[in-house]
Design an enzyme around this catalytic site. Structure first.
Site, short mmCIF file in Angstrom:
data_model
loop_
_atom_site.label_atom_id
_atom_site.label_comp_id
_atom_site.label_asym_id
_atom_site.label_seq_id
_atom_site.Cartn_x
_atom_site.Cartn_y
_atom_site.Cartn_z
N ARG A 194 0.85 -1.20 0.00
CA ARG A 194 0.00 0.00 0.00
C ARG A 194 0.88 1.25 0.00
O ARG A 194 0.57 2.25 -0.63
CB ARG A 194 -0.96 0.00 1.20
N ASP A 215 -7.40 18.72 -14.45
CA ASP A 215 -7.71 17.37 -14.93
C ASP A 215 -7.32 17.36 -16.41
O ASP A 215 -7.98 17.97 -17.26
CB ASP A 215 -9.21 17.09 -14.73
N LYS A 273 -8.08 6.29 -19.49
CA LYS A 273 -8.41 6.78 -20.83
C LYS A 273 -7.17 6.73 -21.73
O LYS A 273 -6.66 5.67 -21.99
CB LYS A 273 -9.00 8.18 -20.69
O1 P1T Z 1 -13.26 6.56 -14.34
P1 P1T Z 1 -12.11 7.06 -13.51
O2 P1T Z 1 -10.80 6.46 -13.91
O3 P1T Z 1 -12.38 6.99 -12.05
O4 P1T Z 1 -11.92 8.61 -13.87
C1 P1T Z 1 -12.88 9.58 -13.61
C2 P1T Z 1 -12.76 10.71 -14.62
C3 P1T Z 1 -12.11 11.88 -14.24
N1 P1T Z 1 -11.95 12.91 -15.11
C4 P1T Z 1 -12.42 12.85 -16.36
C5 P1T Z 1 -12.23 14.02 -17.28
C6 P1T Z 1 -13.08 11.70 -16.81
O5 P1T Z 1 -13.52 11.68 -18.06
C7 P1T Z 1 -13.27 10.60 -15.91
C8 P1T Z 1 -14.01 9.38 -16.32
N2 P1T Z 1 -14.83 9.56 -17.44
C9 P1T Z 1 -15.62 8.62 -18.01
C10 P1T Z 1 -15.75 7.36 -17.56
C11 P1T Z 1 -16.36 9.07 -19.21
O6 P1T Z 1 -16.86 8.25 -19.99
O7 P1T Z 1 -16.43 10.30 -19.41
#
Ligand code: P1T
Length: 384
Positions: free
Chosen positions: A51, A175, A200
């Site tokens: 962790r 972000d 992504k």
């Molecule tokens: O899904 P996760 O890895 O927890 O990330 C969240 C997140 C944070 N910031 C942005 C700009 C994002 O697009 C996302 C996650 N978005 C999707 C799952 C979507 O389809 O837009």
């Protein structure tokens, strides 16, 4: 040649990386272990418990710090877990100013989890920095920027926001999920923390859920390492490995995403069934000049609104697509289509999402790296 002389396309492959000491393995092994042997209490080799530290995760953390031009990197079990760690730096009474057009899950985390603990969130359009500056008060501790925004592709001037944050004595968090560091490097523009849903583009193959932070200064990074270890929302070694592997081809993938995104945006703009197309590369896109200045290219995310703006028409189009997959998420090699109002942004109250343009007839495309003529043919049959 030292790492600081390497250019971006070399950093994606080599940044922060070393060959593994015991065997010379070029890729870091997947250190699938929870703990590490000690010769006597405290007699360890820098790793005590996974962790707290894991060598595969550390290789990924070093990579994100390197490609974002940051001092420090941290990896988490999801993008939201990374955001959660950032907000946990705050105390009851602290205030956050956030863009009002953002991923629905981020909005939900802010409003349905952290509001309960006395943190106050202001949501506003961030096209102009004066609007943001007007919301600053002595409690403002953090400014939350997403650019391009999800799903309207609004562009926020990172340098201008850094100035507002500095004047307020607040941290600027960007972000950078949609742009990736290939297109935009927020730390160089004055941000303190860069956040990624590495699920992504960074991982890039729709096979991992993972979040990353890149942090400019040690003091902020130490507070986040403490939260990472104390709250424990870390990612496992296998997912760290897959993300690191994805990052090594980030530059070639995103270059093709951009080429295909441009072709699709231009195709949709001419289509008689399409009312408007949201893609930062158009001269007419709001803050296009800022996108041109702070981004290397315009990315592979494209949203469009159908004529008539009807839910049933948008649902029919996304359901007819065959090469595009109807699915949540984005940024993988394969093209995805989504209906934000009912999918990714359903957790935003309807009156809030309508204010930012997330209407029922809006469709969001994550344009992949297939042959673009196949993608256009697919859209043509779905729109006909
Ligand atoms: O899904 P996760 O890895 O927890 O990330 C969240 C997140 C944070 N910031 C942005 C700009 C994002 O697009 C996302 C996650 N978005 C999707 C799952 C979507 O389809 O837009």
């Amino acid at each position: 040649m030292s790492e600081k002389d390497l250019r971006f396309n070399s950093l994606t492959i080599h940044g922060g990386q070393q060959h593994e000491e015991a065997t010379g393995a070029v890729m870091p092994p997947i250190f699938q272990t929870s703990t590490y042997a000690q010769s006597h209490p405290g007699g360890h080799k820098g790793f005590e418990y996974s962790r707290t530290q894991n060598p595969t995760r550390m290789a990924l953390e070093n990579s994100i710090a390197s490609i974002e031009g940051a001092g420090y990197g941290l990896a988490f079990g999801s993008g939201l877990a990374a955001i959660d760690a950032v907000i946990k730096m705050l105390e009851p009474g602290d205030e956050v100013i956030s863009t009002n057009d953002l991923y629905g899950g981020t909005y939900r985390l802010f409003m349905q989890i952290f509001s309960k603990y006395g943190i106050k969130f202001h949501f506003t359009g961030m096209a102009e920095s004066e609007t943001v500056a007007a919301l600053v008060n002595e409690n403002t501790k953090l400014i939350w920027v997403e650019t391009p925004t999800n799903p309207m592709m609004n562009i926020i001037d990172i340098e201008a926001m850094a100035k507002v944050a500095k004047d307020a004595g607040a941290l600027l968090v960007v972000d950078n999920t949609f742009a990736t560091p290939y297109l935009q490097r927020p730390i160089e523009l004055g941000a303190d923390i860069v956040m990624h849903s590495a699920t992504k583009y960074l991982a890039g193959h729709s096979d991992v859920v993972l979040g990353l932070l890149a942090v400019k200064d040690k003091e902020v990074a130490d507070r986040l390492y403490f939260i990472q270890n104390s709250s424990g929302a870390v990612c496992g070694p296998m997912d760290s490995f897959l993300t690191l592997r994805g990052i090594k081809t980030l530059h070639v993938r995103v270059q093709r995403h951009c080429e295909n995104g441009k072709a699709i945006a231009e195709y949709l703009r001419e289509h008689p069934q399409v009312e408007s197309v949201y893609w930062p590369g158009f001269d007419s896109h709001p803050n296009h000049d800022i996108a041109r200045r702070q981004m290397k290219d315009f990315g592979g995310m494209v949203s469009f609104r159908l004529k008539g703006d009807k839910l049933e028409d948008a649902v029919a189009v996304v359901s007819k697509l065959k090469v595009f997959t109807l699915a949540e998420s984005l940024g993988g090699v394969e093209s995805l289509a989504g209906h934000p109002a009912s999918m990714t942004h359903a957790s935003i109250p309807v009156e809030e999402r309508l204010k930012t343009g997330v209407t029922d007839g809006l469709v969001r495309l994550s344009v992949g790296i297939e042959d673009v003529d196949d993608l256009i043919a697919d859209l043509e049959q779905a729109l006909s």
